[in-house]
Design a protein around this motif. Structure first.
Motif, PDB file in Angstrom:
ATOM      1  N   SER A  98      33.838  33.090  50.615  1.00  0.00           N
ATOM      2  CA  SER A  98      34.767  33.448  49.460  1.00  0.00           C
ATOM      3  C   SER A  98      35.878  32.508  49.437  1.00  0.00           C
ATOM      4  CB  SER A  98      35.220  34.924  49.828  1.00  0.00           C
ATOM      5  OG  SER A  98      34.425  35.938  49.728  1.00  0.00           O
ATOM      6  N   PRO A  99      36.761  32.310  48.356  1.00  0.00           N
ATOM      7  CA  PRO A  99      37.571  31.380  48.285  1.00  0.00           C
ATOM      8  C   PRO A  99      38.841  31.779  49.195  1.00  0.00           C
ATOM      9  CG  PRO A  99      37.595  33.146  46.392  1.00  0.00           C
ATOM     10  CD  PRO A  99      36.392  33.091  47.145  1.00  0.00           C
ATOM     11  N   LYS A 124      32.453  33.310  45.179  1.00  0.00           N
ATOM     12  CA  LYS A 124      33.436  33.760  44.251  1.00  0.00           C
ATOM     13  C   LYS A 124      33.627  35.340  44.577  1.00  0.00           C
ATOM     14  CE  LYS A 124      31.482  30.767  40.707  1.00  0.00           C
ATOM     15  NZ  LYS A 124      30.697  30.793  39.200  1.00  0.00           N
ATOM     16  N   LEU A 125      35.065  35.622  44.311  1.00  0.00           N
ATOM     17  CA  LEU A 125      35.533  36.838  44.634  1.00  0.00           C
ATOM     18  C   LEU A 125      36.077  37.628  43.321  1.00  0.00           C
ATOM     19  CD1 LEU A 125      36.407  39.076  46.705  1.00  0.00           C
ATOM     20  CD2 LEU A 125      38.654  37.684  46.722  1.00  0.00           C
ATOM     21  N   ILE A 126      35.200  38.646  42.960  1.00  0.00           N
ATOM     22  CA  ILE A 126      35.980  39.769  42.211  1.00  0.00           C
ATOM     23  C   ILE A 126      36.859  40.791  42.573  1.00  0.00           C
ATOM     24  CG2 ILE A 126      35.350  41.530  40.543  1.00  0.00           C
ATOM     25  CD1 ILE A 126      34.511  38.786  39.271  1.00  0.00           C
ATOM     26  N   LEU A 155      46.103  35.007  41.899  1.00  0.00           N
ATOM     27  CA  LEU A 155      45.118  35.312  40.845  1.00  0.00           C
ATOM     28  C   LEU A 155      45.590  34.822  39.641  1.00  0.00           C
ATOM     29  CD1 LEU A 155      42.859  37.044  39.845  1.00  0.00           C
ATOM     30  CD2 LEU A 155      44.816  39.208  39.751  1.00  0.00           C
ATOM     31  N   ASN A 156      44.867  34.533  38.465  1.00  0.00           N
ATOM     32  CA  ASN A 156      45.132  34.134  37.325  1.00  0.00           C
ATOM     33  C   ASN A 156      44.228  34.671  36.146  1.00  0.00           C
ATOM     34  OD1 ASN A 156      44.711  31.909  34.756  1.00  0.00           O
ATOM     35  ND2 ASN A 156      46.678  31.810  35.316  1.00  0.00           N
ATOM     36  N   VAL A 466      37.125  28.903  38.201  1.00  0.00           N
ATOM     37  CA  VAL A 466      37.934  29.766  39.114  1.00  0.00           C
ATOM     38  C   VAL A 466      37.141  30.327  40.199  1.00  0.00           C
ATOM     39  CG1 VAL A 466      39.956  29.681  37.646  1.00  0.00           C
ATOM     40  CG2 VAL A 466      38.193  31.864  37.755  1.00  0.00           C
ATOM     41  N   LYS A 467      37.612  30.752  41.277  1.00  0.00           N
ATOM     42  CA  LYS A 467      36.786  31.332  42.279  1.00  0.00           C
ATOM     43  C   LYS A 467      37.071  32.935  42.422  1.00  0.00           C
ATOM     44  CE  LYS A 467      34.507  27.699  43.358  1.00  0.00           C
ATOM     45  NZ  LYS A 467      33.032  27.449  42.922  1.00  0.00           N
ATOM     46  N   ILE A 468      38.142  33.273  41.915  1.00  0.00           N
ATOM     47  CA  ILE A 468      38.618  34.551  42.066  1.00  0.00           C
ATOM     48  C   ILE A 468      39.312  35.249  40.737  1.00  0.00           C
ATOM     49  CG2 ILE A 468      41.052  33.874  42.640  1.00  0.00           C
ATOM     50  CD1 ILE A 468      41.414  36.224  44.270  1.00  0.00           C
TER      51      ILE A 468
END
Length: 521
Positions: A98-99, A124-126, A155-156, A466-468
């Motif tokens: 994960s990021p 990737k993280l949700i 977070l963006n 983006v990763k998150i």
């Protein structure tokens, strides 16, 4: 006389697909009646004497099911989450694709709690935040959760149920002070016009990007189905209530003592007279008395074990850290059990566990049949009120034959005659049978939307590189979403906002129907 400057209209409009930027314009009404049309990128900054916002809300409303039941479960999740936090029970992940490391995601307890985590393989993280639309407390806490993620986890990107565009209210920051924006955004939040993430977008200066993750046609189809349900909902609920009263009367004649005890505990649990732990303890009492094998219900067994260890050690001793050697061993066992407890899976087990116990303590076919009738009526009631949880919907799918309203009415009528009770069981079952396809369509569409949510989330994350990202959707979607995310290799964290107040159902439905919101003076 001072010129009165007021924003009367805010409209978002997409530009060409090539640049995909939103062009937002303001119509500024001057006190003398002269109208000035100002693009949001214009350098003119007016003097503010008032600030008012009107929104076109064709989209932007989350279809959140099971508000009442979800809130009850969320309270239990909050209690368990606080215990896990106090016991330092977060998973100790040392390596991750994960990021960020999963246990770096922490949420201030006043805003909510983390109820589930999963480490994936795609890097990737949700962060899935469960929505409770039109609940002011929940929405304010969602804003707090997002703010915490922005500050601490970079977070963006926020992905939203109930929308299709990348609408962003950041341009309003140019037209009003932070204090004025907070004041007006809070008013709109209380009225159910804004959601938590939109409130934060207006009432802060954080960089934020948004993406609606709906398919427009499917979303509108489900909204239209909801309006169709509204046409027959009241009369159908009245009929279901009559059958429920008849079923409850029959229970007094047909159920044995154990079934009556369990039925009362269930009613007290649903009306929040009993909390989750107290209800589960009552179930466990029956399990122990009847020696029922519940080994496969691992989360239930784990929660009972946690409760028993709390009793043995003592909460005060745990908090003070004054434990002897034996108690320290028990405390290590307690921490281990808390780490393993998965709240989402606990609720998935609940209905299956109840049915297992009912089957074990029922002594004849009438008792078993009456339980199935009662369960079907309870689920029908929640379906009509749009308060169904996924486990109940799955029960409906697996037992459709038990939901034939004519069969339900015939059983109750037959038993009423046999027992000479003279119960009011009318033949108006057609108000259910004629509309069952509409009810089914509403819930089946929800399942179809889940895969669209993940696909559109993936597309936007790829586009932004983006990763998150945070994904805000109703708790009804959580089980399916987490399954899909895990299958697709995503890491995820599920967060429930803190909720102690009831959702205003009228406000929620009103917000769904509202296409135009008058300006706030």
């Amino acid at each position: 006389m001072k010129k009165l400057l007021q924003v009367l209209y805010i409209r978002g409009q997409k530009s060409s697909e090539r640049n995909e930027k939103k062009i937002t314009s303001f119509r500024v009404q001057i006190g003398n009646g002269r109208s000035v049309f100002c693009p949001s990128s214009h350098g003119f900054k007016p003097m503010w004497t008032s600030f008012a916002i009107s929104l076109v809300c064709i989209f932007g409303v989350s279809l959140c099911y099971a508000e009442t039941v979800w809130e009850k479960q969320q309270k239990a999740s909050q209690d368990i989450g606080e215990k896990q936090e106090s016991a330092e029970a977060a998973p100790n992940v040392t390596t991750s694709t994960s990021p960020i490391v999963l246990n770096e995601i922490t949420i201030p307890s006043q805003y909510g709690s983390i109820i589930e985590t999963h480490e994936g393989t795609n890097g990737k993280l949700i962060v899935h935040i469960q929505d409770a639309h039109a609940n002011y407390e929940a929405q304010k806490n969602i804003a707090g959760i997002i703010e915490s993620l922005i500050k601490n986890n970079n977070l963006n990107l926020i992905l939203k149920e109930g929308g299709i565009s990348n609408r962003n209210y950041s341009y309003l920051r140019f037209w009003a002070s932070l204090g004025k924006r907070k004041q007006k955004a809070d008013e709109l939040l209380k009225e159910g016009v804004l959601r938590g993430e939109e409130y934060l977008n207006i009432a802060s200066d954080y960089p934020m990007s948004f993406q609606g993750i709906e398919d427009k046609n499917m979303y509108e189809e489900q909204i239209n189905t909801l309006w169709e349900m509204d046409k027959f909902k009241d009369i159908a609920l009245e009929y279901v209530n009559k059958l429920t009263v008849a079923a409850d009367t029959l229970k007094l004649k047909i159920y044995n003592a154990d079934l009556l005890e369990m039925d009362k505990a269930k009613k007290d649990y649903e009306s929040e007279i009993l909390g989750l732990t107290a209800y589960y303890k009552s179930l466990n009492n029956i399990i122990q008395k009847k020696n029922i094998d519940v080994a496969k219900f691992t989360e239930f067994s784990n929660l009972i074990k946690i409760n028993e260890l709390e009793q043995k050690i003592g909460i005060t001793k745990m908090l003070n850290g004054k434990l002897n050697d034996e108690e320290k061993k028990l405390y290590d066992e307690y921490q281990s059990a808390l780490k393993k407890l998965n709240v989402n899976n606990l609720f998935k087990e609940e209905l299956l566990l109840e049915n297992k116990i009912h089957e074990a303590i029922s002594e004849n076919d009438d008792q078993k049949a009456l339980h199935r009738v009662s369960a079907a009526l309870s689920i029908m009631d929640k379906m009509l009120k749009v308060k169904l949880v996924p486990e109940e919907y799955n029960y409906f799918l697996d037992n459709k034959k038990d939901f034939d309203p004519q069969v339900l009415a015939d059983f109750l009528k037959k038993k009423s005659v046999e027992l000479n009770l003279g119960l009011d069981v009318s033949d108006n079952y057609y108000v259910i049978s004629d509309n069952m396809s509409t009810i089914e369509k509403f819930y089946s569409t929800a399942g179809e939307r889940d895969r669209i949510f993940v696909r559109k989330s993936e597309e936007r994350m790829e586009k932004d590189n983006v990763k998150i990202a945070a994904l805000i959707a109703g708790g009804f979607h959580t089980p399916a979403l987490t399954n899909i995310l895990a299958d697709e290799g995503y890491s995820y964290v599920v967060i429930s906002p803190r909720v102690t107040t009831k959702t205003d159902d009228k406000l929620y439905r009103s917000s769904l129907k509202t296409g135009w919101v008058p300006a706030l003076k």
